[in-house]
Scaffold this motif. Structure first.
Motif, PDB file in Angstrom:
ATOM      1  N   GLY A  56       0.801  -1.214   0.000  1.00 25.11           N
ATOM      2  CA  GLY A  56       0.000   0.000   0.000  1.00 25.11           C
ATOM      3  C   GLY A  56       0.830   1.259   0.000  1.00 25.11           C
ATOM      4  O   GLY A  56       0.383   2.305   0.471  1.00 25.11           O
ATOM      5  N   ILE A  57       2.040   1.189  -0.529  1.00 28.26           N
ATOM      6  CA  ILE A  57       2.888   2.384  -0.504  1.00 28.26           C
ATOM      7  C   ILE A  57       3.332   2.737  -1.918  1.00 28.26           C
ATOM      8  O   ILE A  57       3.399   1.880  -2.792  1.00 28.26           O
ATOM      9  CB  ILE A  57       4.140   2.159   0.383  1.00 28.26           C
ATOM     10  CG1 ILE A  57       4.768   0.798   0.049  1.00 28.26           C
ATOM     11  CG2 ILE A  57       3.782   2.258   1.846  1.00 28.26           C
ATOM     12  CD1 ILE A  57       6.047   0.560   0.755  1.00 28.26           C
ATOM     13  N   GLU A  58       3.635   3.995  -2.095  1.00 30.08           N
ATOM     14  CA  GLU A  58       4.125   4.453  -3.389  1.00 30.08           C
ATOM     15  C   GLU A  58       5.512   3.873  -3.659  1.00 30.08           C
ATOM     16  O   GLU A  58       6.251   3.532  -2.737  1.00 30.08           O
ATOM     17  CB  GLU A  58       4.240   5.997  -3.368  1.00 30.08           C
ATOM     18  CG  GLU A  58       2.910   6.706  -3.380  1.00 30.08           C
ATOM     19  CD  GLU A  58       2.260   6.694  -4.755  1.00 30.08           C
ATOM     20  OE1 GLU A  58       2.866   6.154  -5.707  1.00 30.08           O
ATOM     21  OE2 GLU A  58       1.145   7.221  -4.870  1.00 30.08           O
ATOM     22  N   ASN A  59       5.828   3.783  -4.923  1.00 29.26           N
ATOM     23  CA  ASN A  59       7.136   3.243  -5.275  1.00 29.26           C
ATOM     24  C   ASN A  59       7.928   4.313  -6.021  1.00 29.26           C
ATOM     25  O   ASN A  59       7.590   4.687  -7.133  1.00 29.26           O
ATOM     26  CB  ASN A  59       6.942   2.014  -6.160  1.00 29.26           C
ATOM     27  CG  ASN A  59       8.228   1.244  -6.341  1.00 29.26           C
ATOM     28  OD1 ASN A  59       9.311   1.806  -6.190  1.00 29.26           O
ATOM     29  ND2 ASN A  59       8.105  -0.029  -6.665  1.00 29.26           N
ATOM     30  N   GLU A  60       8.985   4.810  -5.394  1.00 26.71           N
ATOM     31  CA  GLU A  60       9.758   5.896  -6.004  1.00 26.71           C
ATOM     32  C   GLU A  60      10.486   5.460  -7.269  1.00 26.71           C
ATOM     33  O   GLU A  60      10.886   6.270  -8.084  1.00 26.71           O
ATOM     34  CB  GLU A  60      10.757   6.476  -4.988  1.00 26.71           C
ATOM     35  CG  GLU A  60      11.805   5.469  -4.558  1.00 26.71           C
ATOM     36  CD  GLU A  60      12.960   6.110  -3.784  1.00 26.71           C
ATOM     37  OE1 GLU A  60      12.760   6.348  -2.593  1.00 26.71           O
ATOM     38  OE2 GLU A  60      14.023   6.345  -4.384  1.00 26.71           O
ATOM     39  N   LEU A  61      10.638   4.151  -7.426  1.00 24.44           N
ATOM     40  CA  LEU A  61      11.291   3.630  -8.629  1.00 24.44           C
ATOM     41  C   LEU A  61      10.603   4.156  -9.890  1.00 24.44           C
ATOM     42  O   LEU A  61      11.264   4.481 -10.877  1.00 24.44           O
ATOM     43  CB  LEU A  61      11.242   2.099  -8.615  1.00 24.44           C
ATOM     44  CG  LEU A  61      11.761   1.399  -9.874  1.00 24.44           C
ATOM     45  CD1 LEU A  61      13.271   1.439  -9.930  1.00 24.44           C
ATOM     46  CD2 LEU A  61      11.278  -0.037  -9.951  1.00 24.44           C
TER      47      LEU A  61
END
Lengths: 461, 104
Positions: free
Chosen positions: A429-434
């Motif tokens: 449930g978290i954003e992925n900076e990749l």
């Protein structure tokens, strides 16, 4: 004759150990499974043919008929279900079969209680087996429903940790009371049975989908324990050895899975994870979208491509297309490998099983620790339906809930192409900076559709 | 305390404790060095093995008289469920492993 049965049980126990040992090596695994299955077969056949009950008089032939009918029903249903299940649905099927074993243990307890109620030792084994079996049964059913999508939200009652702990304490207390006070009335046992079922449900319901494999593995060892208590009750060695073996092996397996995800078991059971987006820094920046044609050209002219499969690949049933893509690239002189994260998919090893189904060479599947040093020399990484296992936040964002989890260091490659259906976050449930990195391009769309287009584009080049 | 020590006077109990302790170590050792790729089949195989609980269900049936219908019904159900666990477990594991065979 009774001794012959003991010898048969000894042989069966040995087959379980040998079978489990062989299951630990890809070359011998299949044979190992068959060995354990044969051992199980002779243990069951031996029990039916040799066992004589303690009470006087022979067993009514009708009983044998009933047992054989029951075994036939179970065999046909189990066989067909197992043969027909899709590869993607395998984890939930394992969970369901595990629940069946738990229910079996619980039923044994329910039947045996009335004629053992005077003997505290037997009652202790009966109650323990029944409670553990019931928890395993209802817990596995919830896990099954969660994995097949029937129930895809983690439901959290207010203060569920306190509630669950209170119910568990009440169950333990009541169980001890039942044994010590020599309670005769089976109604108490039924209440305990109901409470154990309820506990199993409440135990699994708050746990998010990403942690489900760990839960299934844990419940698996529970069922082993329940079987072992049956072994105590009857003084039956094969139930005892088989049960304890699975109980301890299952526990180690559970811990190994937790380690692969870098999540202490305590957090899996008590922590809120998998649904909420607490923690994690805000990510700013923009994403780049890429066309299928551009992706095809990029891959065509690269020397090495690493494919990172994830659950999205499994859902889209894209394992055959990805194999086609891999062969096509290889024929064009591109070196292709698969980077398999230990917990990619929904169960450890899930991706391997899935890719093996589409005839991907076992040697092409590279484990995380072996592939990670290679990423900096890789031209293109193609991430298909994976998210959390390639999230660099695990390395560099201490506030992220996945901080510390071992990941595939795909961001070190020259280009990263991420195929996803949408920008929706993964299980954690978290954003992925990749996705916001300069060398990352997004290829939106269903994995199967996108890869099919990619293959046809590549053929045209 | 005496009660607990008294339990150990029964050689059967002591024997069982030996078996439990040794089996725990066997279980730990057997799983200890397994590559992650085999975790799912291994879990599935272990799942099939605890289907050994079906032996208990058969013993229940064999020890129950024809007159005790409720126990027979539950016992019948237990045998069906136990068989499902055993047969389904082994067949599903075999299907997973079928795919691991070497292709050259």
């Amino acid at each position: 004759m009774e001794h012959l049965l003991e010898i048969i049980y000894l042989i069966a126990s040995l087959t379980f150990i040998i079978g489990l040992k062989r299951l630990g090596n890809p070359q011998t695994a299949r044979r190992g499974n068959s060995i354990a299955a044969i051992g199980m077969g002779i243990a069951i056949a031996g029990t039916l043919l040799i066992y004589k009950p303690g009470h006087s008089g022979p067993v009514d032939p009708m009983i044998y008929v009933l047992i054989l009918i029951a075994i036939t029903i179970g065999t046909i249903t189990g066989w067909i279900t197992a043969k027909k299940v899709k590869m993607t649905a395998m984890p939930e099927l394992v969970s369901m079969f595990n629940g069946m074993g738990g229910a079996c243990a619980a039923l044994i307890g329910l039947i045996e209680f009335p004629h053992n109620s005077g003997d505290p030792q037997s009652v202790a084994f009966i109650v323990a087996g029944m409670v553990i079996g019931s928890v395993s049964f209802s817990g596995s059913m919830i896990a099954w429903a969660k994995l097949n999508g029937t129930m895809n939200k983690a439901i959290r009652l207010p203060r569920y940790n306190i509630l669950n702990t209170a119910i568990m304490a009440a169950i333990i207390f009541a169980a001890i009371y039942l044994v010590v006070a020599k309670v005769q009335d089976p109604v108490f046992l039924y209440i305990l049975f109901g409470a154990a079922i309820l506990y199993g449900i409440l135990f699994v319901i708050p746990i998010g989908g990403a942690d489900m494999p760990v839960v299934i593995s844990l419940l698996n060892s529970f069922t082993g324990l329940a079987a072992a208590f049956g072994g105590f009750l009857y003084g039956n060695m094969v139930m005892l050895t088989g049960g304890i073996l699975v109980g301890s092996a299952g526990t180690i397996l559970t811990l190994a899975m937790c380690k692969a995800m870098n999540r202490p078991l305590k957090n899996v059971i008590f922590g809120a994870f998998g649904e909420t987006a607490e923690g994690g820094s805000e990510i700013t920046g923009s994403i780049k979208e890429m066309s299928v044609t551009d992706a095809a050209v990029l891959m065509n002219y690269s020397r090495s491509v690493v494919i990172v499969p994830g659950y999205g690949l499994a859902v889209a049933q894209a394992q055959h297309v990805i194999h086609e893509l891999e062969q096509l690239l290889e024929s064009k002189g591109v070196q292709v490998k698969y980077a398999v994260h230990p917990v990619a998919g929904r169960m450890p090893g899930h991706m391997n099983v899935l890719l093996a189904e589409s005839n991907v060479d076992y040697d092409k599947l590279v484990e995380m620790d072996d592939i990670n040093p290679e990423f900096k020399n890789t031209d293109v990484v193609l991430v298909v339906g994976a998210n959390d296992v390639v999230n660099p936040a695990a390395h560099n964002d201490p506030s992220s809930p996945i901080f510390g989890m071992p990941i595939l260091d795909v961001e070190l490659a020259k280009h990263v192409i991420v195929n996803k259906r949408s920008m929706k976050p993964g299980y954690a449930g978290i954003e992925n900076e990749l996705f916001f990195h300069d060398n990352t391009s997004m290829l939106f769309g269903d994995a199967k559709a996108a890869l099919t287009k990619l293959v046809s584009e590549l053929k045209g080049l | 305390m005496e009660k607990i020590i008294a339990l150990f006077e029964d050689p059967g109990v002591l024997q069982m404790i030996y078996i439990i302790v040794l089996m725990i170590f066997v279980g730990v050792e057997v799983i200890g060095h397994v590559p992650a790729v085999l975790h799912t089949p291994l879990m599935s195989g272990a799942n099939a093995i605890h289907g050994v609980v079906i032996i208990g269900a058969i013993l229940v049936m064999l020890n129950t008289g024809m007159e005790n219908v409720p126990a027979l019904v539950l016992g019948f159900l237990a045998v069906v469920l136990g068989t499902l666990n055993v047969v389904g477990g082994f067949v599903v594991t075999d299907r997973m492993l079928e795919m691991f065979k070497k292709k050259k």
